[in-house]
Structures are given as C-alpha cells and as structure tokens.
Design an enzyme around this catalytic site. Structure first.
Site: not given
Length: 412
Positions: A179, A220, A222, A253, A256, A280, A288, A290, A320
């Site tokens: 990423w 990956e 985003k 993800d 993302h 993820h 994002d 997380d 993640d």
C-alpha cells in the site's frame, strides 16, 4: 442453556455445530502489529508521520520496544481461540543497526521470526511507504523524481526478499501487502502520468521471481487520505485491473472505500477474476479511521459472503485498526474475536434452506429464515469453542484483560 441443547436447536434447522466449530478452528486471522504501539515502529532514525495515518489518544501502556510488543501480542493470542498470524510492517525491525528503508535485510527481522517459531504462528509482511522523509510529498512509487521512485522500488524489492525468507523459515507463505499513500491534496492535471509511473514502478519492484509457497504479493487500494483528498493514484480500479493482469492478490480494506459501499458485495465480484483475495478488516467512521471492529452488520455481511460464496479457503483475513484511546491489548482481543464470531455465525447459517428459498424465488421464505435463525443460541456455541480451545470468555475474559492492562499501565 448448555451447548448440547444449543447443538440440538441448530440441528432442527439442519445445521451441524460440530462441523462449524471444526471449520472455524482452521481459519487463521492475521493480527496487525501496529495496534500495539500506535503505528510508531522501531526504526532508530527519525521519520515523519505522513501517509494520512493517525492514531489518536494516549491510553497508558503503549509498547515502546519489540520485547514489550511481543509480550503484549503473546497475551492477546492467549485470549483468542485458535492459532493465528502476525502482520508485521517493515518499520518494526528489531535491530541495533540504523538501515534506511532501501537497506533493510532479513537479519533486521530475524528476532521476529525466531519468536514466531516459538509461538507456532505465521507471519505476514508489509513494505512501509510512509513515515519517511522521502514520502513527505505523499508521493513514492509515482513520484516525478526518478531517484525517489528508485529508492522506494528498492525498498519494495527488499521487503519481498524478506517476506520470502520469512515464509521459507516458517514453512507458511508470507503475504506481502503493498500500500502506498500516493496522491494529491488538490485536483491534479495529469492523473494518467502519475498512474503510469506507479504501474511502471510496481512492475520493476515485482519483477524478481519469488516462490509462491514462500511469498505472495498483494496490492491495496484506497479512496482518499489526509493530504490526498483530491486524488489517490492507487485507486480501487487501478489495483483491481493490476491484480487481474499481473496475478497478484487484491487487498480489500474495509476503510478504503466510500462509506456507502458494501465490501461484502465486492467479494464474489472480484473472486470471479482473482484466485485469491486479501482482506483488511476495520471499522471506518465517515472515513478511514480504523476503529476496532464490532460484531455489526458490516462484519456479519462480509463473513456471510465468505461462507456463502465458498471463499474462505481463497481469502487471507487480516485486521487493520488502531485506537490509542483504549487498552491496545483489549483492542486486539475484542477485534479478533469479533471477526471469529462473525465467521462462526456465518458457518451456523442454514445455507441449504436459504438457497432453496432463493432459487425458487420465494423471497418471503428467504426473509423469514434470515430473521428467525438470528434467534438461535449462537452464544452457547461460541462459549463451547472458547472452552475447547482453553480460552476465557465472558466475565473471566474481562477480568484477564483488566489485569493485563493494569500491569502495563506503568509504561511511560
């Protein structure tokens, strides 16, 4: 209610709880190292944060050394049923040397491999394309400066070599996930040039052949990040096309994408073109951010899709999230167990009945079944899973988490 009573209740619906428990025990979750220290890492040289990555909060107990981080991880694994993995970033080297990112070698991570062998867990890996002076422009592999690109290409090559050696040493393929934070804060005039540079850099970085049994490449995407609000060079469309053409894994993800996008819906779509997928798992709030994952509808939908589409054996599941406002070890334990709980719920669904209703276009029956089986005694089956794997649950788990947090709260 006892497990035997719960087992009988599920059997009335045609669900074998023993088969579900056996299958869940074979699914490893790759737990991420960066939750334990707020994405700081252990490089001896000073870097910048960058990459749109930020952990907020100052809860006591942050791991300050590799030894402290490994101790925290060992505790967390003991609270999680089953045998799992660790996802390690390149910035978490364990060495007294001060190599730059384009100089790292396997020996800088060998203590992690020795520890993983002792713990009986697998390792995954990630190049670190952020928190470095040569990433301050939020451009790395797509940077207009060929010298900057070459620096990061060399970093990526070395992480692939390291990941392959890790996989060889542990006898388990190490997923090396790529990423990059590349993008623009304001509207660019030439997206194509940046994406062409990124593609060329990736091609060069991935050109050296590696043994798939030892290392697997993943890319990956985003949607956006802090400082790259206008354009992310490595978008979902870019990497989906790249993964299909080049034969890498595609990492999806959960943080993302646009908040209204359903990640579960993407799984079967990309699985038709890709043999393997990397997930993820996180919980975004409006971006994002997380957060620690909950056993909510998004996680359940993803788990149901993995089981319904028979994708578990083709999907690598990694976590993640990073939250510095709460106990970091508790965050690992709660998040990983919630991922397992979601998978168990999916494995306990009456799929034969649901598919029969859908195939006959009886959508009323499908809806009724979907809602009614939610009331089955799932909790008793989960408690049995924890019991069989000698892992605490309920109030005992809470007591263990509190006691460990109290023991590490003295860290400055």
């Amino acid at each position: 209610m006892s497990y035997q009573t719960a087992k009988a209740a599920f059997a009335e619906w045609g669900v074998d709880t023993e088969a579900a428990l056996a299958r869940l025990a074979t699914v490893p979750i790759s737990m991420h190292c960066w939750q334990g220290d707020d994405v700081v890492g252990f490089e001896k040289q000073t870097g910048s944060s960058g990459g749109g990555i930020q952990a907020t909060g100052n809860h006591p107990g942050r791991a300050r050394t590799p030894e402290e981080l490994r101790a925290d991880l060992q505790f967390a694994y003991a609270m999680i049923p089953g045998r799992h993995r660790l996802n390690l970033h390149a910035m978490y080297m364990d060495t007294e040397e001060t190599p730059d990112r384009d100089e790292i070698e396997y020996r800088h991570f060998e203590p992690w491999v020795d520890w993983a062998k002792a713990q009986g867990i697998g390792l995954d890996f990630n190049p670190t394309f952020f928190a470095h002076a040569k990433a301050d422009d939020n451009l790395t592999l797509s940077h207009p400066d060929a010298g900057i690109r070459d620096f990061w290409i060399e970093h990526g090559k070395r992480t692939r070599d390291i990941a392959a050696r890790i996989g060889l040493e542990l006898g388990s393929a190490c997923v090396n996930n790529i990423w990059v934070p590349d993008g623009y804060k304001d509207i660019p005039v030439d997206r194509m040039a940046a994406r062409a540079r990124l593609e060329a850099s990736l091609d060069t970085m991935l050109a050296p052949a590696q043994e798939p049994a030892q290392m697997l490449d993943a890319v990956e995407s985003k949607l956006f990040g802090i400082g790259v609000e206008a354009c992310t060079v490595g978008s979902h469309e870019f990497y989906m096309g790249y993964a299909i053409r080049k034969g890498t894994l595609l990492c999806l993800d959960m943080g993302h994408f646009h908040p209204t996008e359903n990640i579960a819906d993407k799984l079967s779509a990309v699985a038709l073109s890709l043999p393997q997928i990397l997930l993820h798992v996180s919980r975004p709030m409006r971006w994002d951010s997380d957060h620690v994952i909950l056993l909510n509808d998004d996680i359940l939908a993803m788990a149901y899709e993995l089981v319904s589409a028979d994708l578990l054996h083709r999907t690598f599941i990694g976590l993640d999230f990073f939250d510095a406002t709460i106990s970091r070890t508790a965050a690992w334990v709660i998040g990983t167990r919630n991922m397992q709980k979601a998978l168990l719920r999916a494995l306990l669904a009456p799929w034969d009945r649901l598919r029969a209703a859908e195939d006959s276009l009886d959508f009323t029956a499908r809806l009724t079944l979907t809602e009614e089986f939610r009331d089955l005694p799932f909790g008793e089956v989960w408690a049995e899973f924890c019991k069989r794997l000698d892992t605490p649950s309920g109030l005992t788990l809470i007591s263990e988490l509190d006691a460990y947090q109290a023991s590490v709260a003295v860290r400055a």
